[in-house]
Motif scaffolding. Sequence first.
Motif, PDB file in Angstrom:
ATOM      1  N   TYR A  28      41.329-159.754  50.733  1.00 54.64           N
ATOM      2  CA  TYR A  28      40.674-159.436  49.319  1.00 54.64           C
ATOM      3  C   TYR A  28      39.827-158.412  49.889  1.00 54.64           C
ATOM      4  O   TYR A  28      38.817-158.242  50.727  1.00 54.64           O
ATOM      5  CB  TYR A  28      39.994-160.582  48.933  1.00 54.64           C
ATOM      6  CG  TYR A  28      39.168-160.356  47.759  1.00 54.64           C
ATOM      7  CD1 TYR A  28      39.826-160.512  46.664  1.00 54.64           C
ATOM      8  CD2 TYR A  28      37.878-160.278  47.778  1.00 54.64           C
ATOM      9  CE1 TYR A  28      39.213-160.339  45.395  1.00 54.64           C
ATOM     10  CE2 TYR A  28      37.098-160.173  46.660  1.00 54.64           C
ATOM     11  CZ  TYR A  28      37.900-160.054  45.359  1.00 54.64           C
ATOM     12  OH  TYR A  28      37.379-159.722  44.234  1.00 54.64           O
ATOM     13  N   SER A  29      40.004-157.159  49.131  1.00 55.73           N
ATOM     14  CA  SER A  29      39.024-155.936  49.241  1.00 55.73           C
ATOM     15  C   SER A  29      38.924-155.171  47.922  1.00 55.73           C
ATOM     16  O   SER A  29      39.786-155.021  47.251  1.00 55.73           O
ATOM     17  CB  SER A  29      39.700-155.104  50.508  1.00 55.73           C
ATOM     18  OG  SER A  29      39.070-153.886  50.521  1.00 55.73           O
ATOM     19  N   GLY A  30      37.756-154.930  47.640  1.00 52.27           N
ATOM     20  CA  GLY A  30      37.392-154.052  46.340  1.00 52.27           C
ATOM     21  C   GLY A  30      37.874-154.786  45.218  1.00 52.27           C
ATOM     22  O   GLY A  30      38.512-154.171  44.316  1.00 52.27           O
ATOM     23  N   GLY A  31      37.677-156.175  45.241  1.00 49.37           N
ATOM     24  CA  GLY A  31      38.149-156.751  43.724  1.00 49.37           C
ATOM     25  C   GLY A  31      39.908-156.988  43.754  1.00 49.37           C
ATOM     26  O   GLY A  31      40.200-157.410  42.813  1.00 49.37           O
ATOM     27  N   GLN A  32      40.448-156.623  44.823  1.00 49.78           N
ATOM     28  CA  GLN A  32      41.811-156.956  44.851  1.00 49.78           C
ATOM     29  C   GLN A  32      42.333-157.755  45.870  1.00 49.78           C
ATOM     30  O   GLN A  32      42.090-157.585  47.247  1.00 49.78           O
ATOM     31  CB  GLN A  32      42.477-155.357  44.968  1.00 49.78           C
ATOM     32  CG  GLN A  32      43.714-155.116  43.977  1.00 49.78           C
ATOM     33  CD  GLN A  32      44.206-153.671  44.015  1.00 49.78           C
ATOM     34  OE1 GLN A  32      43.881-152.847  44.855  1.00 49.78           O
ATOM     35  NE2 GLN A  32      44.881-153.412  42.983  1.00 49.78           N
ATOM     36  N   THR A  33      43.488-158.447  45.559  1.00 44.52           N
ATOM     37  CA  THR A  33      44.010-159.185  46.722  1.00 44.52           C
ATOM     38  C   THR A  33      45.485-158.658  47.087  1.00 44.52           C
ATOM     39  O   THR A  33      46.229-158.415  46.048  1.00 44.52           O
ATOM     40  CB  THR A  33      44.332-160.588  46.297  1.00 44.52           C
ATOM     41  OG1 THR A  33      42.928-161.351  45.912  1.00 44.52           O
ATOM     42  CG2 THR A  33      45.022-161.345  47.308  1.00 44.52           C
ATOM     43  N   THR A  34      45.533-158.224  48.363  1.00 47.19           N
ATOM     44  CA  THR A  34      46.936-157.824  48.765  1.00 47.19           C
ATOM     45  C   THR A  34      47.165-158.789  49.937  1.00 47.19           C
ATOM     46  O   THR A  34      46.673-159.565  50.249  1.00 47.19           O
ATOM     47  CB  THR A  34      47.071-156.073  49.414  1.00 47.19           C
ATOM     48  OG1 THR A  34      45.838-156.455  50.584  1.00 47.19           O
ATOM     49  CG2 THR A  34      46.375-155.165  48.479  1.00 47.19           C
ATOM     50  N   TRP A  35      48.756-158.548  50.014  1.00 46.47           N
ATOM     51  CA  TRP A  35      48.988-159.244  51.460  1.00 46.47           C
ATOM     52  C   TRP A  35      49.956-158.501  52.227  1.00 46.47           C
ATOM     53  O   TRP A  35      50.758-157.771  51.757  1.00 46.47           O
ATOM     54  CB  TRP A  35      49.790-160.737  50.848  1.00 46.47           C
ATOM     55  CG  TRP A  35      51.197-160.322  49.926  1.00 46.47           C
ATOM     56  CD1 TRP A  35      51.182-159.737  48.698  1.00 46.47           C
ATOM     57  CD2 TRP A  35      52.543-160.580  50.512  1.00 46.47           C
ATOM     58  NE1 TRP A  35      52.291-159.870  48.189  1.00 46.47           N
ATOM     59  CE2 TRP A  35      53.267-160.255  49.218  1.00 46.47           C
ATOM     60  CE3 TRP A  35      53.091-160.748  51.536  1.00 46.47           C
ATOM     61  CZ2 TRP A  35      54.791-160.246  49.223  1.00 46.47           C
ATOM     62  CZ3 TRP A  35      54.596-160.962  51.773  1.00 46.47           C
ATOM     63  CH2 TRP A  35      55.328-160.645  50.412  1.00 46.47           C
ATOM     64  N   SER A  36      50.061-158.958  53.502  1.00 44.79           N
ATOM     65  CA  SER A  36      50.992-158.074  54.366  1.00 44.79           C
ATOM     66  C   SER A  36      51.124-159.286  55.803  1.00 44.79           C
ATOM     67  O   SER A  36      50.612-160.226  55.804  1.00 44.79           O
ATOM     68  CB  SER A  36      50.161-156.877  55.215  1.00 44.79           C
ATOM     69  OG  SER A  36      48.706-157.378  55.679  1.00 44.79           O
ATOM     70  N   GLY A  37      51.729-158.494  56.916  1.00 43.76           N
ATOM     71  CA  GLY A  37      52.021-159.457  57.955  1.00 43.76           C
ATOM     72  C   GLY A  37      53.270-158.787  58.788  1.00 43.76           C
ATOM     73  O   GLY A  37      53.421-157.593  58.586  1.00 43.76           O
ATOM     74  N   THR A  38      54.009-159.773  59.586  1.00 47.45           N
ATOM     75  CA  THR A  38      55.008-159.625  60.379  1.00 47.45           C
ATOM     76  C   THR A  38      56.223-160.124  60.105  1.00 47.45           C
ATOM     77  O   THR A  38      56.085-161.478  59.660  1.00 47.45           O
ATOM     78  CB  THR A  38      54.489-159.535  61.773  1.00 47.45           C
ATOM     79  OG1 THR A  38      54.102-160.772  62.293  1.00 47.45           O
ATOM     80  CG2 THR A  38      53.362-158.368  62.158  1.00 47.45           C
ATOM     81  N   PHE A  39      57.379-159.646  60.513  1.00 48.31           N
ATOM     82  CA  PHE A  39      58.479-160.398  60.393  1.00 48.31           C
ATOM     83  C   PHE A  39      59.404-160.313  61.694  1.00 48.31           C
ATOM     84  O   PHE A  39      59.550-158.963  62.231  1.00 48.31           O
ATOM     85  CB  PHE A  39      59.513-160.212  59.223  1.00 48.31           C
ATOM     86  CG  PHE A  39      60.767-160.925  59.061  1.00 48.31           C
ATOM     87  CD1 PHE A  39      60.779-162.065  58.701  1.00 48.31           C
ATOM     88  CD2 PHE A  39      61.830-159.967  59.447  1.00 48.31           C
ATOM     89  CE1 PHE A  39      61.902-162.828  58.718  1.00 48.31           C
ATOM     90  CE2 PHE A  39      63.136-160.738  59.360  1.00 48.31           C
ATOM     91  CZ  PHE A  39      63.285-162.339  59.100  1.00 48.31           C
TER      92      PHE A  39
END
Length: 92
Positions: A28-39
């Motif tokens: 959560y940054s700057g009022g926005q939620t993003t997602w990421s990671g590894t596979f």
Amino acid sequence: MTTYSGPARLILPDGTPFAGMASLSTNYSGGQTTWSGTFRPNQATAELQDVSDELRLELPYEQTGAVAVTGVRKFLASQVMMSLAGRGPAPF
């Protein structure tokens, strides 16, 4: 922050699935939620290492999310670790 770590399948644009393990988190940054990671796929093939966009990540219970591969690096002798950036809502 929400996280997921466990089995997943990376689905290529042509529908080819690759089973493996995913480690994902929301940010959560700057009022926005993003997602990421590894596979980490169970089997690393040349076909899988050349993909980058228009992919889907499927988690248990048929939860899916659109992802892009932002990097691929060698992991141990015969495996790779893929960095992912989620697009749209997180599937976890």
